[in-house]
Design an enzyme around this catalytic site. Structure first.
Site, PDB file in Angstrom:
ATOM      1  N   THR A   1      10.660 -43.444 -41.537  1.00 45.23           N
ATOM      2  CA  THR A   1      10.334 -42.042 -41.844  1.00 45.23           C
ATOM      3  C   THR A   1      11.598 -41.206 -42.099  1.00 45.23           C
ATOM      4  O   THR A   1      11.574 -40.303 -42.929  1.00 45.23           O
ATOM      5  CB  THR A   1       9.506 -41.408 -40.705  1.00 45.23           C
ATOM      6  OG1 THR A   1      10.183 -41.643 -39.481  1.00 45.23           O
ATOM      7  CG2 THR A   1       8.133 -42.016 -40.638  1.00 45.23           C
TER       8      THR A   1
ATOM      9  N   ASP B   1       1.895 -40.002 -44.018  1.00 45.80           N
ATOM     10  CA  ASP B   1       1.483 -41.045 -43.071  1.00 45.80           C
ATOM     11  C   ASP B   1      -0.044 -41.180 -43.003  1.00 45.80           C
ATOM     12  O   ASP B   1      -0.596 -42.271 -43.141  1.00 45.80           O
ATOM     13  CB  ASP B   1       1.965 -40.630 -41.672  1.00 45.80           C
ATOM     14  CG  ASP B   1       2.912 -41.629 -41.045  1.00 45.80           C
ATOM     15  OD1 ASP B   1       3.032 -42.747 -41.563  1.00 45.80           O
ATOM     16  OD2 ASP B   1       3.532 -41.252 -40.033  1.00 45.80           O
TER      17      ASP B   1
END
Ligand code: AMP
Ligand code: MG
Length: 319
Positions: free
Chosen positions: A123, A41
């Site tokens: 995710t 990320d």
């Protein structure tokens, strides 16, 4: 005239970084990082923001992660790993200070131009090696006008989807010629391929099933999948409907970065994206949409689909 090529390159670099993280920390029995999502990320966002600083300084940025959190919440060894991964991908030595600076780049700037970034969307899919996306939209006066959406797990080979000046394209993830894309022209409800979240907690499977039934759609034509790849499938003519209906009493808002890039690409490819009542997505303030759900379709049946949603809602107990 918007120059989108540098952002396509940045997103391509971000994909390389995410794939490195998957290879190193997920596709192996050995669990080396506390949280591979965290590393990917921050790495992905830093690469994207670096390009904004280089190619359009002065533009504002709205992004999911921040430099302060990177310093406060990420362990020293993982910050070092992010820095090393970016160094490898860019093939230029960079420092942790630069990474932290890029992560916050533009977030305190005021401009009619604003980049909206989801460095890894989906995710749970990223961790489980299903689908994930890297999503970047450019807004002008709070309306998305361009978007870049990487779908590394796209069936048949990873692709980057993008749109600019109301035309949408796909390009193979590691390079090649772009192809202009259009939504499908299917109008028979029995042939509509519908997409919804893989994760049960992200939307109400029950309510969406009622809507599909109301609209005459077939259960065998449904696919559950992660991330904004759902928008990409629609834009590329590989599905006709993406429904996102929250649980009936949910107060959770939809983040702008979860929709802006995907929605603008679907619209540029000829599709329609609205709220559950047919009104446009409303990006006008803050970091969340002022909407209750999302109905994205190839277009011809959109009004019927909205009617099916409204019928489902009208028949729900009022409490
Ligand atoms: P999807 O992969 O399409 O199911 O959605 C991914 C997005 O769902 C994430 O980027 C989150 O912002 C959002 N999300 C995460 N948890 C929830 C939740 N409990 N309810 C609704 N949305 C969520
Ligand atoms: Mg997301």
């Amino acid at each position: 005239m918007i120059e989108i090529t540098p952002m396509i390159s940045a997103v391509r670099q971000a994909v390389t970084l995410c794939q490195q993280v998957q290879k190193r920390h997920i596709a192996t029995a050995e669990k080396t990082a506390a949280d591979p999502v965290t590393i990917a990320d921050y790495g992905s966002q830093a690469i994207i923001c670096r390009t904004i600083q280089e190619t359009c300084p002065g533009h504002a940025v709205m992004a999911e992660e921040s430099g302060q959190q990177f310093l406060d919440l990420v362990a020293d060894e993982h910050r070092a790993e992010v820095t090393q991964l970016i160094t490898d991908v860019l093939q230029t030595a960079i420092s942790e200070e630069e990474v932290t600076h890029w992560l916050d780049y533009g977030t305190d700037q005021k401009s009619e131009w604003m980049w909206v970034i989801d460095p890894i969307d989906g995710t749970k899919g990223f961790l489980s090696q299903r689908q994930y996306a890297i999503a970047v939209a450019l807004m002008h006066n709070r309306q998305p006008v361009a978007g870049v959406l990487a779908a590394p797990e796209y069936p048949g080979g990873g692709k980057i989807f993008y749109c600019v000046d109301n035309a949408a394209f796909s390009v193979p993830i590691h390079g090649g010629d772009p192809t202009e894309i259009r939504v499908s022209s299917v109008i028979d409800p029995a042939q509509i391929r519908a997409l919804e979240s893989f994760e049960k907690s992200h939307a109400s499977f029950d309510r969406m099933a009622v809507v599909r039934n109301n609209a005459g759609l077939l259960e065998e034509n449904i696919e559950r999948m992660d991330s904004q790849e759902k928008y990409a499938r629609l834009a590329n003519g590989d599905a006709e409907l993406f429904l996102r209906l929250p649980q009936r009493n949910s107060t959770r808002k939809h983040s702008i970065w979860d929709h802006a890039a995907g929605a603008v690409i679907v619209e540029a490819a000829g599709g329609t994206v609205t709220d559950v009542d047919g009104s446009p997505l409303n990006y006008s303030e803050g970091t969340t949409l002022k909407n209750h759900g999302v109905v994205a379709s190839n277009g011809p049946l959109h009004d019927q689909l909205i009617d099916a949603v409204q019928k489902m809602m009208a028949e729900e107990p009022q409490s």
